[in-house]
Design an enzyme around this catalytic site. Structure first.
Site, PDB file in Angstrom:
ATOM      1  CB  SER A 127     -35.596   1.966  40.479  1.00  0.00           C
ATOM      2  OG  SER A 127     -36.656   1.922  39.561  1.00  0.00           O
ATOM      3  CG  ASP A 159     -24.893   7.716  43.971  1.00  0.00           C
ATOM      4  OD1 ASP A 159     -24.638   8.862  44.401  1.00  0.00           O
ATOM      5  OD2 ASP A 159     -24.277   7.186  43.032  1.00  0.00           O
ATOM      6  CE  LYS A 215     -38.801   5.259  39.742  1.00  0.00           C
ATOM      7  NZ  LYS A 215     -40.171   4.705  39.661  1.00  0.00           N
TER       8      LYS A 215
END
Length: 330
Positions: free
Chosen positions: A210, A215, A232
């Site tokens: 994703s 951030d 991830k």
């Protein structure tokens, strides 16, 4: 001598099952049920040119506005027979599309990995669908043995706490079930898959992740206190360092819409999240996964993926050119 292949049949995937909590300007879904958020948002809101060479043929058939199929069959592939590709997370909304595309393509032998018998039956219950738990390395070995490539579409899925009433405003709260936190699924589970695939000698791993991972304060990380993008990203780095040829696709907000009718956009470092073009149809992500298995230009690459709105730009058909745009290895 060139090998000519007739394009395999792949059905169009059309769905209008958009999440009732999706909003075009704030929070977006990831490839399972997570969310991709605009990095500047302070709160969560709801909501297949034909080319010929001496060694390969790229065949394409148009159907109405979309694509029916894509096929690239190289001489090496023809000589060695179909490639066996395992899709993990094959019971998910994007995983189902990838699995079905592979099953209907002559150049591939498809396998799927799901967690439950119910999930297996939901995608046809064929013998090429294996049941296993990615958190248990031994349980996934039967599915991985003998494959040529792996497409990872597994993800932790946050659940909404009961009692939320959208008519009263406010924001819903989320949680992860015990044993199903992002650390266990998106890190340990994906690491298990990468290790098993590497040991099995796979030629390529495609990992769908994703956008938003640059951030730490992305709202997705706060869902259920799971830090899902952190884990991830760690799995992505592990894959990039593994030595196995890889393609890392960081998808934008996923939509249940028809594929093949939009211009796809490549980005890096979450730059697309700062624009109005930060979403993509699941069917397009699925097609990019398949195409990544067919072009050397897609190997050892990591990129963000979104699309222009339908009706703007030129629908992407030349995937070799698309992958050639990518300069980032991670």
């Amino acid at each position: 001598m060139a090998t000519v292949a007739v394009a395999p049949r792949v059905p169009l995937v059309i769905s209008n099952n958009n999440c009732r909590f999706s909003n075009s300007r704030s929070v977006r879904q990831c490839h399972k049920c997570s969310w991709v958020a605009h990095p500047q948002s302070s709160s969560l809101s709801f909501h297949y040119s034909t080319s010929f060479s001496a060694s390969s043929v790229f065949v394409q058939r148009r159907v109405r506005k979309g694509f029916r199929s894509v096929g690239v069959i190289t001489k090496a592939m023809a000589d060695s027979g179909p490639s066996t590709v395992l899709v993990t997370g094959a019971g998910g909304r994007t995983g189902k599309i990838v699995y079905k595309k592979l099953r209907e393509a002559d150049q591939y032998v498809a396998r799927g990995l799901v967690r439950t018998e119910e999930s297996k039956e939901s995608i046809g219950g064929a013998d090429d669908i294996f049941i296993g738990d990615i958190r248990d390395a031994n349980s996934i070995l039967p599915a991985i043995q003998g494959i040529d490539a792996l497409v990872i579409l597994t993800s932790a899925v946050p659940k909404m706490k009961p009692g939320f009433d959208p008519t009263k405003g406010g924001r819903p709260e989320f949680y992860f079930e015990d044993g199903s936190y992002p650390e266990q699924v998106d890190w340990i589970g994906q690491k298990n898959q990468i290790d098993a695939a590497k040991a099995a000698g796979v030629k390529q791993i495609v990992l769908v992740g994703s956008m938003g991972g640059t951030d730490i304060n992305n709202p997705l990380n706060s869902l259920g206190n799971g830090n899902i993008l952190v884990w991830k990203r760690k799995a992505e780095q592990y894959l990039a360092d593994s030595g196995v040829p890889y393609t890392i696709i960081r998808a934008g907000g996923l939509q249940d819409k028809e594929g093949g009718i939009r211009e796809l956009l490549i980005g890096k470092d979450d730059e697309l999240l700062k624009t109005e073009t930060r979403t993509i149809a699941r069917a397009d992500v699925a097609e990019v996964c398949i195409q990544a298995l067919q072009f050397e230009e897609a190997k050892f690459k990591a990129f963000d993926l979104a699309s222009k709105p339908e009706g703007t730009g030129t629908p992407t058909k030349d995937f070799k050119a698309l992958f050639s745009q990518i300069t980032t290895r991670f």
